[in-house]
Design a protein around this motif. Structure first.
Motif, mmCIF file in Angstrom:
data_model
loop_
_atom_site.group_PDB
_atom_site.id
_atom_site.type_symbol
_atom_site.label_atom_id
_atom_site.label_comp_id
_atom_site.label_asym_id
_atom_site.label_seq_id
_atom_site.Cartn_x
_atom_site.Cartn_y
_atom_site.Cartn_z
ATOM 1 N N TYR A 182 32.846 25.181 44.939
ATOM 2 C CA TYR A 182 31.422 25.076 45.242
ATOM 3 C C TYR A 182 31.148 24.736 46.697
ATOM 4 O O TYR A 182 30.059 25.014 47.206
ATOM 5 C CB TYR A 182 30.749 24.097 44.286
ATOM 6 N N TYR A 185 31.206 28.250 47.940
ATOM 7 C CA TYR A 185 30.112 28.980 47.259
ATOM 8 C C TYR A 185 28.770 28.726 47.928
ATOM 9 O O TYR A 185 28.073 29.656 48.357
ATOM 10 C CB TYR A 185 30.092 28.496 45.819
ATOM 11 N N TYR A 189 26.290 31.024 50.594
ATOM 12 C CA TYR A 189 24.897 31.348 50.267
ATOM 13 C C TYR A 189 23.929 30.796 51.312
ATOM 14 O O TYR A 189 23.035 31.518 51.791
ATOM 15 C CB TYR A 189 24.535 30.804 48.893
ATOM 16 N N SER A 219 28.211 35.262 47.347
ATOM 17 C CA SER A 219 28.707 33.886 47.194
ATOM 18 C C SER A 219 29.623 33.773 45.986
ATOM 19 O O SER A 219 30.617 33.037 46.007
ATOM 20 C CB SER A 219 27.531 32.922 47.042
ATOM 21 N N GLY A 220 29.287 34.500 44.928
ATOM 22 C CA GLY A 220 30.125 34.480 43.739
ATOM 23 C C GLY A 220 31.523 35.004 44.007
ATOM 24 O O GLY A 220 32.517 34.459 43.494
ATOM 25 N N THR A 222 33.125 34.858 46.909
ATOM 26 C CA THR A 222 33.877 33.858 47.669
ATOM 27 C C THR A 222 34.321 32.719 46.759
ATOM 28 O O THR A 222 35.425 32.178 46.912
ATOM 29 C CB THR A 222 33.046 33.287 48.835
ATOM 30 N N LEU A 223 33.475 32.363 45.802
ATOM 31 C CA LEU A 223 33.824 31.312 44.839
ATOM 32 C C LEU A 223 35.093 31.667 44.088
ATOM 33 O O LEU A 223 36.067 30.890 44.054
ATOM 34 C CB LEU A 223 32.672 31.105 43.859
ATOM 35 N N SER A 280 30.931 38.582 38.144
ATOM 36 C CA SER A 280 30.514 37.666 39.202
ATOM 37 C C SER A 280 29.229 38.061 39.942
ATOM 38 O O SER A 280 28.323 37.229 40.058
ATOM 39 C CB SER A 280 31.656 37.492 40.212
ATOM 40 N N ASN A 284 26.112 35.534 39.285
ATOM 41 C CA ASN A 284 25.751 34.677 40.416
ATOM 42 C C ASN A 284 24.494 35.151 41.130
ATOM 43 O O ASN A 284 23.701 34.324 41.609
ATOM 44 C CB ASN A 284 26.929 34.569 41.385
#
Length: 301
Positions: A182, A185, A189, A219-220, A222-223, A280, A284
């Motif tokens: 996170y 994440y 974002y 962002s999802g 990269t998470l 994802s 996300n």
């Protein structure tokens, strides 16, 4: 509870509900592939086809036969609301400190965005660990030999037999996942949103909703690029037995990593990745879109 925090929690719940409705079918396939013995499924479509054939189409929206979609809606809705409440509170604290120190106008640095994400993940882990543990137990129990009738039944039986340690089984992996994941994440974002607002000279509530969903999707990715192997370890820990008498395979998180590496190799750490990558961007994107749209409504009220 302050008014701003109440808004954050409400908007975060909206984001969590959107995430479940969009992402749960993919999540069930991911968990089944992560936790099944090697060779059980030839791939994502084989797994999904087996669920469809043996359990019916509604199985993709069931945490268990009795609990339906309500449990993940409530559980993940709560988790996402805590994430966003932790994130927004941390952002306000950092912004106030920046203004007070005279170092800027309240804008956050990249490291402050990352730290806010870490704080959000750690706060969330207090709830997400037990919620995901119960959910995974229900998702993976044999359909014809169920141990638990539903989430509350699972909670009671696990707690009665193993105490609070049983409820928080896999928590070390959960903490590692939430903090690292996170942080990246929310950093991704927030930097994308900041760039969009700066380039176009607009406020946050003027960002195109489609862009919001797109930034959430990015962002999802990269998470999951950061956390997927950790998530797989967490899933294995949370489906393992509670003691040698109940089929325990792993003595600790590190023992789980070593055992899987020796027995199954590096491929085991990416099993189930395909449905996650497909899920994802939708899940996300829906999460951030739900949050941002709810915040616009709440701010206008």
């Amino acid at each position: 509870m302050g008014y701003e925090t109440a808004k954050d929690l409400t908007a975060g719940t909206c984001g969590g509900i959107a995430q479940v409705l969009v992402g749960q079918p993919f999540d069930i396939v991911k968990v089944r592939m992560q936790t099944s013995p090697s060779g059980t499924y030839s791939g994502m479509l084989d797994c999904a086809g087996g669920i469809l054939k043996n359990e019916g189409p509604l199985a993709f929206y069931k945490a268990s036969r009795s609990s339906g979609t309500l449990t993940p809606l409530l559980g993940i809705g709560l988790c996402v609301s805590i994430q966003f409440a932790g994130l927004e509170y941390s952002k306000r604290v950092f912004s106030s400190r920046n203004v007070a120190s005279g170092t800027g106008d309240g804008s956050l640095t990249g490291s402050q965005f990352f730290a806010s994400g870490v704080i959000a993940g750690l706060a969330n882990s207090v709830v997400s660990g037990p919620v995901e543990h119960i959910r995974i137990r229900l998702q993976t129990q044999p359909d014809k030999a169920r141990l638990y009738a539903g989430p509350w039944d699972a909670f009671k039986k696990i707690y009665r037999a193993n105490g609070i340690a049983g409820i928080y089984k896999g928590q070390v992996a959960t903490l590692c996942r939430e903090a690292s994941g996170y942080g990246v994440y929310f950093w991704t974002y927030e930097k994308l949103m900041e760039r969009e607002m700066t380039q176009k000279g607009i406020r946050r509530d003027q960002v195109n909703p489609a862009k919001t969903a797109l930034f959430g999707a990015a962002s999802g990715y990269t998470l999951w690029a950061v956390i997927y192997p950790i998530d797989m370890i967490k899933s294995r820990m949370q489906t393992d037995g509670f003691s040698p008498a109940t089929g325990q395979k792993y003595k600790s998180t590190w023992d789980c990593v070593r055992t899987i590496w020796r027995a199954e190799g590096i491929k085991a750490f990416t099993r189930g990745l395909t449905p996650t990558l497909i899920r994802s961007p939708f899940a996300n994107g829906a999460t951030f879109l739900g949050f941002e749209m709810a915040m616009r409504v709440l701010n206008a009220a």
